[in-house]
Design an enzyme around this catalytic site. Structure first.
Site, PDB file in Angstrom:
ATOM      1  N   ASP A 397     -16.379  57.458 -47.603  1.00 32.68           N
ATOM      2  CA  ASP A 397     -16.373  58.584 -48.526  1.00 32.68           C
ATOM      3  C   ASP A 397     -15.428  58.332 -49.698  1.00 32.68           C
ATOM      4  O   ASP A 397     -14.375  57.713 -49.554  1.00 32.68           O
ATOM      5  CB  ASP A 397     -15.927  59.830 -47.755  1.00 32.68           C
ATOM      6  CG  ASP A 397     -15.815  61.057 -48.621  1.00 32.68           C
ATOM      7  OD1 ASP A 397     -16.844  61.484 -49.165  1.00 32.68           O
ATOM      8  OD2 ASP A 397     -14.689  61.583 -48.763  1.00 32.68           O
ATOM      9  N   GLU A 450     -19.661  55.315 -51.016  1.00 33.35           N
ATOM     10  CA  GLU A 450     -19.959  56.380 -51.969  1.00 33.35           C
ATOM     11  C   GLU A 450     -19.075  56.107 -53.183  1.00 33.35           C
ATOM     12  O   GLU A 450     -17.908  56.478 -53.212  1.00 33.35           O
ATOM     13  CB  GLU A 450     -19.646  57.760 -51.393  1.00 33.35           C
ATOM     14  CG  GLU A 450     -20.041  58.870 -52.350  1.00 33.35           C
ATOM     15  CD  GLU A 450     -19.292  60.175 -52.120  1.00 33.35           C
ATOM     16  OE1 GLU A 450     -19.779  61.212 -52.581  1.00 33.35           O
ATOM     17  OE2 GLU A 450     -18.214  60.152 -51.514  1.00 33.35           O
TER      18      GLU A 450
END
Length: 713
Positions: A397, A450
């Site tokens: 993330d 990401e």
């Protein structure tokens, strides 16, 4: 009591920094002197391994006892009397250290690859005695005690010994799996705090915050996923799931891991997905963070059951042939008082300076990637999930927030690197080490970033200057194409480049095309909610867009609910709106996703060269006025091809000519306008003949629809 040394008072007051120096057995002249601190005991005897009993003198009313063993042995038990009760117990201060010198060496240089085997709480047998070994890093603490169910949460009873560069340890005889515990820490300035174990393998459900001793040997090891499931030349269609809101039961109660194991894997497999990806499963205190603010990096959240039941869910996914990816959050952590922040009274895991150590957007703390112990903690955590739970990959993330020191900061509100730049050199080094170690130890696993900027070579090997990820989320594709499809078709000709631009860089990385949870919250509407037009056009637009996505180069990711056209935004506090499947228009989208997944898996042209420019060729790029695009997808075999034609206008086009490489029959293998999906059933009767010296197909293009055609030989 007046003649006691100062360290005796430090013991009874719970502030001794080296309890083994005073407590336990000590050779003094030709005797073995035993000192034990047992609050509330009125009498204590020491029984040596020969059976000889020595009555220890009570030298302090708080419960400090001292005496010399008759035979000079260092092995003994204590028999303590509390009122009318007499209890035999082991003295934790007679046992040897837990960490070896080699452990300390690896911990010191930050290269201990199995941190989870040593730190935290581990049931063990030491010198024939059952108990739990506790180890925690707190290099700046003055004193650390382990407190829990086994000692009435009394920090005076089990102060720990410090080893090496600040690793505190203690073997607690009689502690057992299931016991709740924390670390009670006195910081360098005398401040007192209780912290959850950073390495805890299980934790209490919020709002409680204790760690739980877990016997990992009793956790079943999930079976492996199918071989090569993450390979670049294999289909990868990912179903992204928030476990707490996929489905609910009763009075809006969560499904358990076991409930999910009985339903979710079969559902995802029946829809044709190849992988499931779980939003972070690490323990976290705030439901509204969706797991992205974890406090227990090594503990599956107790919201849905036990770690063993989480392993059961992984096994069930693998049994259905699904790969399992976990969202992993090494970019930041919350500042809850029981967590990692200011752990030993200092900024141990984070930077002390808030210009480096705090995210302004999220109010969370940033790991200090320049500290070897922190990098060791994070890399070991990645390996932990891959080894202990046999997951198949990690999606990392917020990588952009890690790479840039000025991420979401105004000028003057950040600290440049040593060269004066904005790149976080330590974070880059950490990410490269993370990927290197993951792929070295688990070559069939994968990682995905990401990453929303133009940082180069995110998914290229470390040896060639890349960050080493297996895949990168294509955030640009998502943004541009959703911007295009949200426009009324009459205006799409002005956004024509939103579709074309992604193909200019589509093969610069190994891309995943994400329609993720982030695109259906915070006022962005659902994916269906972005579609313009009347009700029929909205659903047709959605069908065309999904067809476009599955025909486009890149692996696929779809958040739960998108597969049946969830109407409202996602709400983490309630179930998806499964009742919508009772309506034909939503059931049609559901059927389309199943068929698109089947087509994607079964047509090598649609996946074999997903990340290779040799697998793509534009056929039509310049028909902005009609909102039409066409391209060829190609497999490793030159004769394996698939033509994709997408009409993003509400008009039907007859005799629309598209050049193709082969004469003969081209079979229409999927038409998103089929009546089965809720469409108008305009199409090409199942096949078209390509004719001419330069072969062309004369097609009927349905309104707001995607066509897939393959040659027959």
């Amino acid at each position: 009591m007046t003649n006691l040394p100062a360290e005796a008072y430090a013991i009874v007051e719970g502030r001794h920094s080296d309890p083994f120096h005073y407590l336990g057995p000590h050779k003094e002249a030709d005797k073995t002197v035993v000192r034990a601190f047992l609050p509330e005991a009125v009498k204590v005897d020491a029984i040596d391994d020969h059976g000889a009993t020595t009555a220890l003198e009570r030298v302090h009313d708080a419960g400090l006892f001292v005496g010399a063993l008759a035979n000079g042995s260092t092995k003994y038990q204590l028999r303590a009397r509390y009122g009318d009760r007499s209890i035999d117990l082991e003295d934790p201060y007679r046992f040897p250290p837990i960490l070896t010198e080699f452990d300390l060496y690896l911990l010191g240089e930050g290269t201990h690859q199995r941190l989870y085997d040593k730190l935290g709480a581990h049931p063990m047998v030491l010198e024939g005695v059952s108990g739990v070994g506790f180890v925690v890093l707190a290099p700046n603490a003055k004193r650390v005690s382990v407190v829990g169910d086994f000692n009435f949460w009394d920090a005076r009873r089990h102060p720990m010994r410090v080893r090496g560069a600040g690793y505190w340890e203690l073997f607690v005889p009689g502690a057992t799996p299931g016991d709740h515990y924390k670390f009670d820490i006195i910081g360098p300035h005398g401040q007192l705090t209780q912290k959850s174990d950073p390495m805890a393998f299980a934790a209490e459900l919020r709002p409680s915050t204790a760690s739980i001793v877990l016997d990992e040997t009793r956790i079943p090891h999930p079976r492996p996923a199918p071989d090569h499931i993450n390979a670049l030349n294999r289909p990868m269609s990912i179903y992204e799931v928030h476990l707490g809101s996929w489905r609910r039961k009763g009075d809006n109660d969560w499904l358990t891991y076991r409930d999910l194991a009985e339903t979710l894997p079969r559902y995802a497999r029946d829809l044709g997905f190849t992988h499931v990806e779980f939003l972070p499963v690490n323990e976290h205190p705030f439901d509204g963070s969706w797991g992205y603010q974890p406090t227990g990096m090594y503990a599956p959240t107790s919201r849905f059951g036990t770690p063993a039941e989480f392993a059961w869910l992984i096994d069930a996914c693998h049994a259905e042939g699904l790969g399992v990816l976990l969202d992993w959050v090494p970019g930041h952590f919350p500042d809850d008082p029981h967590g990692l922040g200011n752990f030993d009274g200092t900024a141990l895991y984070e930077h002390a300076n808030p210009l480096q150590g705090r995210h302004m957007d999220w109010g969370t703390l940033i790991y200090n990637y320049g500290r070897t112990e922190v990098v060791n903690f994070l890399v070991s955590n990645a390996l932990f999930w891959l080894e202990r739970y046999n997951v198949d990959g990690l999606r990392v993330d917020a990588v952009a927030s890690m790479l840039y020191l000025d991420y979401s900061r105004e000028a003057g509100a950040w600290i440049p690197n040593k060269y004066g730049g904005r790149e976080n050199i330590e974070a880059v080094s950490f990410l490269r080490r993370f990927n290197t170690e993951v792929f070295a130890k688990f070559p069939n696993a994968t990682t995905a970033a990401e990453e929303s900027t133009a940082w180069p070579q995110v998914s290229r090997p470390v040896d060639f200057g890349g960050l080493g990820f297996g895949y990168k989320w294509n955030m640009g594709w998502m943004h541009d194409t959703l911007n295009y499809i949200s426009k009324d078709p009459i205006y799409r000709k002005y956004q024509h480049n939103d579709i074309l631009f992604g193909l200019q860089y589509a093969f610069s990385e190994n891309f995943v095309l994400p329609l993720s949870h982030d695109e259906v919250v915070h006022g962005k509407k659902s994916i269906l909610g972005r579609m313009p037009g009347d009700d029929w056009q909205r659903f047709a637009n959605l069908r065309a867009y999904y067809g476009f996505m599955f025909g486009h180069p890149g692996k696929k990711l779809m958040f739960m609910g998108c597969e049946f056209a969830q109407e409202r935004e996602w709400n983490h506090d309630r179930s998806l709106d499964w009742h919508l499947l009772e309506q034909d228009k939503h059931a049609g989208i559901h059927s389309l996703i199943r068929d698109l997944n089947e087509l994607y898996r079964n047509q090598p042209a649609l996946h074999e060269l997903d990340c290779d420019p040799a697998g793509f060729e534009w056929m039509i790029t310049d028909d902005a006025g009609n909102n039409v695009f066409a391209w060829l997808r190609k497999g490793a075999n030159p004769r394996t091809q698939c033509l994709v034609v997408v009409n993003f206008s509400p008009n039907v086009y007859h005799d629309y000519c598209v050049r193709v490489p082969f004469t003969g029959t081209w079979r229409e293998v999927l038409n998103s306008d089929a009546a089965h999906y809720g469409g108008s059933n305009v199409g090409n009767s199942g096949e078209v003949i390509a004719k001419g010296l330069v072969p062309e197909l004369s097609l009927t293009l349905p309104p707001l629809a995607a066509l897939f055609l393959v040659p027959e030989f």
